[in-house]
Write a protein that holds these residues in place. Sequence first.
Motif, PDB file in Angstrom:
ATOM      1  N   MET A  57     -16.327   2.767 -63.025  1.00  0.00           N
ATOM      2  CA  MET A  57     -14.902   2.472 -62.859  1.00  0.00           C
ATOM      3  C   MET A  57     -14.522   1.073 -63.338  1.00  0.00           C
ATOM      4  SD  MET A  57     -13.899   5.290 -61.710  1.00  0.00           S
ATOM      5  CE  MET A  57     -12.394   5.314 -60.789  1.00  0.00           C
ATOM      6  N   CYS A  58     -15.447   0.137 -63.303  1.00  0.00           N
ATOM      7  CA  CYS A  58     -15.147  -1.244 -63.661  1.00  0.00           C
ATOM      8  C   CYS A  58     -15.667  -1.562 -65.054  1.00  0.00           C
ATOM      9  CB  CYS A  58     -15.795  -2.190 -62.659  1.00  0.00           C
ATOM     10  SG  CYS A  58     -15.263  -1.922 -60.968  1.00  0.00           S
ATOM     11  N   ASN A  59     -15.152  -2.632 -65.603  1.00  0.00           N
ATOM     12  CA  ASN A  59     -15.569  -3.074 -66.923  1.00  0.00           C
ATOM     13  C   ASN A  59     -16.627  -4.171 -66.776  1.00  0.00           C
ATOM     14  OD1 ASN A  59     -15.861  -4.029 -69.503  1.00  0.00           O
ATOM     15  ND2 ASN A  59     -13.696  -4.347 -69.879  1.00  0.00           N
ATOM     16  N   PRO A  60     -17.878  -3.890 -67.191  1.00  0.00           N
ATOM     17  CA  PRO A  60     -18.931  -4.909 -67.046  1.00  0.00           C
ATOM     18  C   PRO A  60     -18.759  -6.101 -67.976  1.00  0.00           C
ATOM     19  CG  PRO A  60     -19.765  -2.982 -68.169  1.00  0.00           C
ATOM     20  CD  PRO A  60     -18.365  -2.656 -67.740  1.00  0.00           C
ATOM     21  N   GLU A  61     -17.775  -6.034 -68.868  1.00  0.00           N
ATOM     22  CA  GLU A  61     -17.537  -7.161 -69.776  1.00  0.00           C
ATOM     23  C   GLU A  61     -16.707  -8.246 -69.095  1.00  0.00           C
ATOM     24  OE1 GLU A  61     -16.554  -6.182 -73.849  1.00  0.00           O
ATOM     25  OE2 GLU A  61     -17.320  -4.167 -73.557  1.00  0.00           O
ATOM     26  N   GLU A  62     -16.261  -7.971 -67.874  1.00  0.00           N
ATOM     27  CA  GLU A  62     -15.442  -8.933 -67.134  1.00  0.00           C
ATOM     28  C   GLU A  62     -16.162  -9.343 -65.857  1.00  0.00           C
ATOM     29  OE1 GLU A  62     -11.832  -6.816 -66.408  1.00  0.00           O
ATOM     30  OE2 GLU A  62     -11.315  -6.696 -68.519  1.00  0.00           O
ATOM     31  N   GLY A  63     -16.061 -10.607 -65.508  1.00  0.00           N
ATOM     32  CA  GLY A  63     -16.559 -11.087 -64.227  1.00  0.00           C
ATOM     33  C   GLY A  63     -18.062 -11.032 -64.057  1.00  0.00           C
ATOM     34  N   GLU A  64     -18.470 -10.638 -62.869  1.00  0.00           N
ATOM     35  CA  GLU A  64     -19.876 -10.685 -62.471  1.00  0.00           C
ATOM     36  C   GLU A  64     -20.659  -9.431 -62.843  1.00  0.00           C
ATOM     37  OE1 GLU A  64     -21.386 -13.417 -61.074  1.00  0.00           O
ATOM     38  OE2 GLU A  64     -19.483 -14.297 -61.679  1.00  0.00           O
ATOM     39  N   GLY A  65     -20.068  -8.484 -63.526  1.00  0.00           N
ATOM     40  CA  GLY A  65     -20.763  -7.261 -63.896  1.00  0.00           C
ATOM     41  C   GLY A  65     -20.473  -6.138 -62.921  1.00  0.00           C
ATOM     42  N   VAL A  66     -21.163  -5.020 -63.122  1.00  0.00           N
ATOM     43  CA  VAL A  66     -20.943  -3.808 -62.326  1.00  0.00           C
ATOM     44  C   VAL A  66     -22.261  -3.379 -61.709  1.00  0.00           C
ATOM     45  CG1 VAL A  66     -20.244  -1.383 -62.435  1.00  0.00           C
ATOM     46  CG2 VAL A  66     -19.085  -3.062 -63.862  1.00  0.00           C
ATOM     47  N   GLU A  78     -34.834   4.615 -55.006  1.00  0.00           N
ATOM     48  CA  GLU A  78     -33.547   4.190 -55.532  1.00  0.00           C
ATOM     49  C   GLU A  78     -33.428   2.677 -55.523  1.00  0.00           C
ATOM     50  OE1 GLU A  78     -30.064   5.063 -52.914  1.00  0.00           O
ATOM     51  OE2 GLU A  78     -31.570   6.047 -51.691  1.00  0.00           O
ATOM     52  N   HIS A  79     -32.657   2.186 -56.490  1.00  0.00           N
ATOM     53  CA  HIS A  79     -32.510   0.747 -56.688  1.00  0.00           C
ATOM     54  C   HIS A  79     -31.080   0.452 -57.124  1.00  0.00           C
ATOM     55  CE1 HIS A  79     -36.896   0.613 -56.610  1.00  0.00           C
ATOM     56  NE2 HIS A  79     -36.832   1.703 -57.348  1.00  0.00           N
ATOM     57  N   MET A  80     -30.738  -0.815 -57.150  1.00  0.00           N
ATOM     58  CA  MET A  80     -29.425  -1.237 -57.624  1.00  0.00           C
ATOM     59  C   MET A  80     -29.625  -2.341 -58.654  1.00  0.00           C
ATOM     60  SD  MET A  80     -26.752  -3.564 -57.559  1.00  0.00           S
ATOM     61  CE  MET A  80     -27.304  -4.682 -56.311  1.00  0.00           C
ATOM     62  N   LEU A  81     -29.035  -2.130 -59.834  1.00  0.00           N
ATOM     63  CA  LEU A  81     -29.040  -3.150 -60.876  1.00  0.00           C
ATOM     64  C   LEU A  81     -27.606  -3.530 -61.185  1.00  0.00           C
ATOM     65  CD1 LEU A  81     -31.683  -1.607 -63.331  1.00  0.00           C
ATOM     66  CD2 LEU A  81     -32.042  -3.464 -61.696  1.00  0.00           C
ATOM     67  N   VAL A  82     -27.422  -4.695 -61.767  1.00  0.00           N
ATOM     68  CA  VAL A  82     -26.095  -5.133 -62.184  1.00  0.00           C
ATOM     69  C   VAL A  82     -26.040  -5.089 -63.707  1.00  0.00           C
ATOM     70  CG1 VAL A  82     -24.456  -7.056 -62.240  1.00  0.00           C
ATOM     71  CG2 VAL A  82     -25.712  -6.544 -60.135  1.00  0.00           C
ATOM     72  N   LEU A  83     -25.042  -4.391 -64.231  1.00  0.00           N
ATOM     73  CA  LEU A  83     -24.834  -4.280 -65.677  1.00  0.00           C
ATOM     74  C   LEU A  83     -23.817  -5.326 -66.102  1.00  0.00           C
ATOM     75  CD1 LEU A  83     -25.361  -2.645 -68.308  1.00  0.00           C
ATOM     76  CD2 LEU A  83     -23.383  -1.244 -67.663  1.00  0.00           C
ATOM     77  N   LYS A  84     -24.206  -6.154 -67.065  1.00  0.00           N
ATOM     78  CA  LYS A  84     -23.319  -7.199 -67.582  1.00  0.00           C
ATOM     79  C   LYS A  84     -23.302  -7.141 -69.102  1.00  0.00           C
ATOM     80  CE  LYS A  84     -23.233 -11.151 -65.300  1.00  0.00           C
ATOM     81  NZ  LYS A  84     -23.603 -12.464 -64.786  1.00  0.00           N
ATOM     82  N   PHE A  85     -22.239  -7.665 -69.675  1.00  0.00           N
ATOM     83  CA  PHE A  85     -22.160  -7.779 -71.127  1.00  0.00           C
ATOM     84  C   PHE A  85     -22.364  -9.236 -71.494  1.00  0.00           C
ATOM     85  CE2 PHE A  85     -19.814  -8.354 -75.145  1.00  0.00           C
ATOM     86  CZ  PHE A  85     -20.497  -7.439 -75.918  1.00  0.00           C
ATOM     87  N   TRP A  86     -23.272  -9.486 -72.422  1.00  0.00           N
ATOM     88  CA  TRP A  86     -23.509 -10.843 -72.904  1.00  0.00           C
ATOM     89  C   TRP A  86     -22.820 -10.994 -74.244  1.00  0.00           C
ATOM     90  CZ3 TRP A  86     -29.241 -12.622 -71.995  1.00  0.00           C
ATOM     91  CH2 TRP A  86     -29.430 -12.812 -70.611  1.00  0.00           C
ATOM     92  N   THR A  87     -21.772 -11.796 -74.268  1.00  0.00           N
ATOM     93  CA  THR A  87     -21.020 -11.987 -75.502  1.00  0.00           C
ATOM     94  C   THR A  87     -21.855 -12.705 -76.562  1.00  0.00           C
ATOM     95  OG1 THR A  87     -20.041 -13.980 -74.555  1.00  0.00           O
ATOM     96  CG2 THR A  87     -18.752 -11.968 -74.409  1.00  0.00           C
ATOM     97  N   SER A  88     -22.752 -13.579 -76.143  1.00  0.00           N
ATOM     98  CA  SER A  88     -23.556 -14.335 -77.114  1.00  0.00           C
ATOM     99  C   SER A  88     -24.447 -13.418 -77.960  1.00  0.00           C
ATOM    100  CB  SER A  88     -24.417 -15.374 -76.403  1.00  0.00           C
ATOM    101  OG  SER A  88     -25.279 -14.736 -75.480  1.00  0.00           O
ATOM    102  N   SER A  89     -24.994 -12.380 -77.355  1.00  0.00           N
ATOM    103  CA  SER A  89     -25.872 -11.467 -78.102  1.00  0.00           C
ATOM    104  C   SER A  89     -25.202 -10.133 -78.396  1.00  0.00           C
ATOM    105  CB  SER A  89     -27.161 -11.230 -77.323  1.00  0.00           C
ATOM    106  OG  SER A  89     -26.869 -10.671 -76.065  1.00  0.00           O
TER     107      SER A  89
END
Length: 134
Positions: A57-66, A78-89
């Motif tokens: 539902m959220c955009n991982p390209e904004e803020g702290e990730g999803v 089961e586990h929980m990971l945070v998906l983030k977008f790295w603009t540099s790469s």
Amino acid sequence: MTTFPNRIFAVLASIFLPVAEDCWKMKKVLTLSDVDGSSKLLLAKVLVQKHILPHVMCNPEEGEGVEINVWDVDTASEHMLVLKFWTSSKCFVFVKNWANDFVRRDLEEKDQIGLRWDDENSCLEFTLLKKKRT
């Protein structure tokens, strides 16, 4: 964390029914930076856009990730990971718990992993497809 619905059946089915490798929509041969203790898994932008983003539902390209729930098919955990977008790469990364929950299983550079989205349980599934050749 609570167990995902239908997990008991899924675990039993995985024991008795072989899973075709082709069902793993996202495959990656791990690089040194994925397993060197920096606690991040780099993923190609196109794979994440096609196979993960349509389900969150959220955009991982904004803020702290999803936060993404991940079911480890191999260990039935089961586990929980945070998906983030790295603009540099210009790629996506899974952070938070990657090293502690997955690399700790002795994942190594050149191992191949598989990821796929589980619509029924609204989570990502993970498996080790191939260990590197020694």
